[in-house]
Design a protein around this motif. Sequence first.
Motif, PDB file in Angstrom:
ATOM      1  N   ASP A  50       0.790  -1.242   0.000  1.00 54.76           N
ATOM      2  CA  ASP A  50       0.000   0.000   0.000  1.00 54.76           C
ATOM      3  C   ASP A  50       0.823   1.294   0.000  1.00 54.76           C
TER       4      ASP A  50
ATOM      5  N   ASP B 283      -0.112   1.833  -5.221  1.00 56.33           N
ATOM      6  CA  ASP B 283      -1.195   0.964  -5.660  1.00 56.33           C
ATOM      7  C   ASP B 283      -0.640  -0.418  -6.026  1.00 56.33           C
TER       8      ASP B 283
ATOM      9  N   ASN C 107      -2.600   6.384   1.397  1.00 57.96           N
ATOM     10  CA  ASN C 107      -2.898   5.026   0.932  1.00 57.96           C
ATOM     11  C   ASN C 107      -2.327   3.997   1.916  1.00 57.96           C
TER      12      ASN C 107
ATOM     13  N   GLY D 154      -4.766   1.041   2.037  1.00 55.49           N
ATOM     14  CA  GLY D 154      -5.353   0.909   0.708  1.00 55.49           C
ATOM     15  C   GLY D 154      -6.798   1.368   0.598  1.00 55.49           C
TER      16      GLY D 154
ATOM     17  N   SER E   4      -7.049   5.854  -1.864  1.00 55.67           N
ATOM     18  CA  SER E   4      -5.992   6.103  -2.846  1.00 55.67           C
ATOM     19  C   SER E   4      -6.035   7.582  -3.219  1.00 55.67           C
TER      20      SER E   4
ATOM     21  N   ASP F  55      -1.517   6.620  -8.084  1.00 54.84           N
ATOM     22  CA  ASP F  55      -0.748   7.176  -6.963  1.00 54.84           C
ATOM     23  C   ASP F  55      -0.469   8.667  -7.181  1.00 54.84           C
TER      24      ASP F  55
END
Lengths: 464, 334
Positions: free
Chosen positions: A431, A434, B99, B104, B107, B163
């Motif tokens: 994490d 991505d 993130n 997660g 994002s 990202d």
Amino acid sequence: MGLPSMIKQSSCLSSLTHPQKPPFPARNAQNFRDPDANFRMTATLFSARRFKSVKAEKQLCPLDNVDHNQVLDLPGGKVVLTPEMRFISESPVERAQCYRVLDNDGQLIMCSNFKKVSEEIAVKMYTDMVTLQTMDAVFYEAQRQGRISFYATTIGEEAINIASAAALTTDDLVFPQYREPGVLLWRGFTLQEFANQCFGNKADYGKGRQMPIHYGSSKLNYFTVSATIATQLPHAVGAAYSLKMDRRNACVITYFGDGGSSEGDFHAALNFSAVMEVPVIFFCRNNGWAISTPTSDQFRSDGVVGRGRGYGVRSIRVDGNDALAIYSAVHAAREMAISECRPILIEALTYRVGHHSTSDDSTKYRPVDEIEWWRSARDPVARFRKWIESNGWWCSEAESELRNNVREQLLHAIQVAEKVEKPPLAELFMDVYDVPPSNLCEQEKLLGETVRRNPQYYPSDVSL
Amino acid sequence: MTVRDALNSALDEEMSADPKVFLMGEEVGEYQGAYKISKGLLEKYGPERVLDTPITEAGFTGIGVGAAYYGLRPIVEFMTFNFSMQAIDHIINSAAKSNYMSAGQISVPIVFRGPNGAAAGVGAQHSQCYAAWYATCPGLKVLCPYSSEDARGLLKAAIRDPDPVVFLENELLYGESFPVSAESLDSSFCLPIGKAKIEREGKDVTITAFSKMVGYALKAAEILAKEGISAEVINLRSIRPLDRSTINASVRKTNRLITVEEGFPQHGVGAEICTSVIEESFGYLDAPVERIAGADVPMPYAANLERMAVPQVEDIVRAAKRACYRSVPLAAAA
């Protein structure tokens, strides 16, 4: 992608004074040489006309019927001219009043204007407030026993937590600070989920990445707590812009403290929210203390609510220990935020009964009597209990059953959370992005092999 | 095609392809950007997607991050990256870490872009390279285009990336024209993030560079070629992730390395590249690695001093000669 059709052009606020006729007489040049004649700062002057040039054009009342010679026509709108040199006072003549529905004994104040609450909602509000209180007591004790590293209680602010949450829907996005776990509780976060986060085990949605109480749940639209003070305010404005672009029937609420209002992010967020016209509620928990800094060392003038007008943001001050007042104010704020696509500022006046966190002993800088008075005489939970009892919705048997039940559930949740494994080693590298980049994949592989080869050098609680 | 047009067309195509993409910053709308990178976009996409903001870097950066948290794909323009310092909390503490901190759940697909590095005659607060600053932070990707193809391919990749990406342009390159292939003009064109490009092959010495310094390195390579030295020029394109394998493979072939950057020498991009080569290819080195960097001072305004404070083509040529034993090494001369 066009602007949502529901957005109304904001109309003139009724609270703004609108001079139909300039109230000042023409001055001759002679007066200008007499400083005393023109430099009188009296309260009556300020109370008569305090708002002249600071509002954006569309929010100001039109000045069509004023003689054009007495008006300065600027790109930002028209401003009435005056020959008098008058400074605007540094603070309002009267402090903004505080909206309250329930008195200190939990009785409805005569003629109070509030949003009706059903028995079902009222009882859930009360049981969640009690649950929050109990959770604080149990987790605080767990920290004192060295089972978790850190904790911060919400004592004294239970009504703010639960009543504000109750007035919203789960579609509304929450950008919390760290003293609003009650909002998550209201939305259905279980005691086990709270415990998993505080113990940083592998069932924690944050995979043990954040220190205790930094909860987050994307399912419940509760954004992971940001520890840097007030950064959640501009984030909330950005998310509200996203809601506006998507034309969602929802708003954003963001919470912060009196101390947080001193951050530059507070300024940025309020200014941008007004300019971008986004559906966001800024909820300030003014609990009197930013760790050991009292509000008197934090800001001047009339607290946080007074700032709203400076930014063109509609604002209200509420009694933060009155659940019904908070519920009603947030309900109304939500309606306005969504239907008029505008920001609203709420300042809830309360008192931080607990220490700032488990790293703090607040008796070093404030009188114990003061803390105790707020804990007992001003307890928002007891006040709300009196109201639901007077409605016949609650009784002492239900009370003791609830408190015993919740305490048992919490002790069980802690025991379970403590036994659940901690996150595995691979989670250290996940994490960051991505998709993990090659250097992180290499590091993970290398570290795994090293630990496997030399287990004696590494702690045994990290599973491979 | 100029770098300006390359950036503008990349923005245009990505905004057209994805309604979630929007641009915000100071002067990006009516004024079409301080350097006209957003020319025509306000007219085409309207004020909801090309937002002129109040002058608060921390404000529009934080608001961009919040918008990225919840579904949009913002492109935040800094008038110069020097001004991003007023917003760095949101780039590092919020964009880069969310993130991971949320495991997660949140994002942050956002691009921070604008001119970086030394311009000309604008002094210390407008002339600094932030590549090393941002590249030190996990969670961020840091891209530095040189040519028009880089600008198009990398910006499109940045906008599509899930990202947060720091996209460092160079003001002095905006007006420069580069030949572009038909392939790179296609709207589907995209360059991979994390891959360097060998701009010129060589066998005697490796020169790494990024942004404007790639042009200087290529000029140096031409001069060196006339003197019989074959220099390999690597355009890094991506500072984080850094393409260590391309760099190391080149050094294992040439056995010599010169790093070039406009930024300050201490903890710079060159220092990181040097460490990577020492760690992975030490036995292949035939000469000490040399770092060419900006002077270790804030940028002076006076033109003569400014020139002395940034790397010049001749500096690269001299360093390459020292590495190839064509002149006395610095250490020996001291």
